[in-house]
Design an enzyme around this catalytic site. Sequence first.
Site, short mmCIF file in Angstrom:
data_model
loop_
_atom_site.label_atom_id
_atom_site.label_comp_id
_atom_site.label_asym_id
_atom_site.label_seq_id
_atom_site.Cartn_x
_atom_site.Cartn_y
_atom_site.Cartn_z
N HIS A 5 -26.85 37.34 47.93
CA HIS A 5 -26.80 38.12 46.90
C HIS A 5 -26.67 37.58 45.31
CE1 HIS A 5 -22.89 37.53 48.05
NE2 HIS A 5 -22.44 38.20 46.81
N ASP B 153 -23.87 38.92 42.14
CA ASP B 153 -22.90 39.69 42.29
C ASP B 153 -23.15 41.08 41.36
OD1 ASP B 153 -21.22 38.26 43.90
OD2 ASP B 153 -20.35 37.02 42.24
N HIS C 182 -26.24 33.92 46.01
CA HIS C 182 -25.25 32.97 47.05
C HIS C 182 -25.03 33.76 48.45
CE1 HIS C 182 -22.87 35.59 44.33
NE2 HIS C 182 -21.68 35.60 45.52
N ARG D 254 -11.28 35.45 43.01
CA ARG D 254 -12.32 35.24 42.26
C ARG D 254 -12.13 36.13 41.02
NH1 ARG D 254 -18.03 38.36 44.45
NH2 ARG D 254 -17.02 39.98 43.41
C1 SIN Z 1 -18.84 36.27 46.99
O1 SIN Z 1 -19.59 36.67 47.58
O2 SIN Z 1 -18.61 36.23 45.95
C2 SIN Z 1 -18.19 35.55 48.06
C3 SIN Z 1 -18.43 34.24 48.20
C4 SIN Z 1 -17.40 33.51 49.03
O3 SIN Z 1 -16.47 33.84 49.63
O4 SIN Z 1 -17.56 32.27 49.51
#
Ligand code: SIN
Length: 275
Positions: A95, A97, A251, A266
């Site tokens: 995906h 974000d 990612h 994050r």
């Molecule tokens: C995400 O999708 O932003 C999380 C990525 C992660 O936890 O490595």
Amino acid sequence: MKAVPTSGALGAEIQGVDLASDLSDETVLEIRKALLEHGVVFFRDQHLDAEAHKRLARRFGEIFIHPFFVAGDDPEIMVIHRKPDDTSIVGFEWHSDTTMAPEPPMGSILYAVKAPPVGGDTLFANQYVAYERLSDGMKDMLDGLRAVHSDRRVAGPDSGRNAGRTTKARDDSDWCETMTLHPVVRTHPETGGKCLYVNHSYTVGFENMTEGESKPLLDWLMEWGHRPEFTCRFRWHDGSVAFWDNRCTKHLAVNDVVGHERIMRRVQIAGDKPV
Ligand code: SIN
């Protein structure tokens, strides 16, 4: 400052920067240039508390508040917590974000508070290359096509995504779906490059088509977008940082940790309307 490429497709590890320090404008510009060039940049051995993390993000834009994750007390921060016995995680499918938003975030800065001893890597895929490697016929077909992005698969009472994981998306009955149309091929606002812009978590169909009609081409494009030669893989240690450009990459967090905790913090940076 030195940038060491991670794979042939994207990613670079930046060495010689302390992200918690008061960065000069020149250093911020260098990091932004590296981000634009490599799609995702990595840093090791950083010491970012929540305030330093937000201060860093603000050097690149305004902070984007996540609309449906219930993940900590500070709306500007999302704590992605996997407990040792969790069976599911946040972000396990390919995906970009929050693309159901009319103006999805331009990027995210993810910091490893506690990394597992093994597993829990994050994979990234370069969506410029995914677009460039399409045939001219496919590029022509996608030109001008728009896709529907929705958060109905990942949030809300019917998504079923919260079972087995500690970090939860909103699933209360007051949650409302957000739906937006975005171009299937977007032009990056800073580099001018064209990127494939569909993803498994949020893209549910094409404009003026049923989901059934959309599915064969959409599934093909989404699988194509993460061919191994378009990707890189990042192994986390405590204090590692990944900063990705959400406009030209996808990612995925690998759900392969057994019996260990993984705590990530994050902060997302606001972006603009994809064109
Ligand atoms: C995400 O999708 O932003 C999380 C990525 C992660 O936890 O490595």
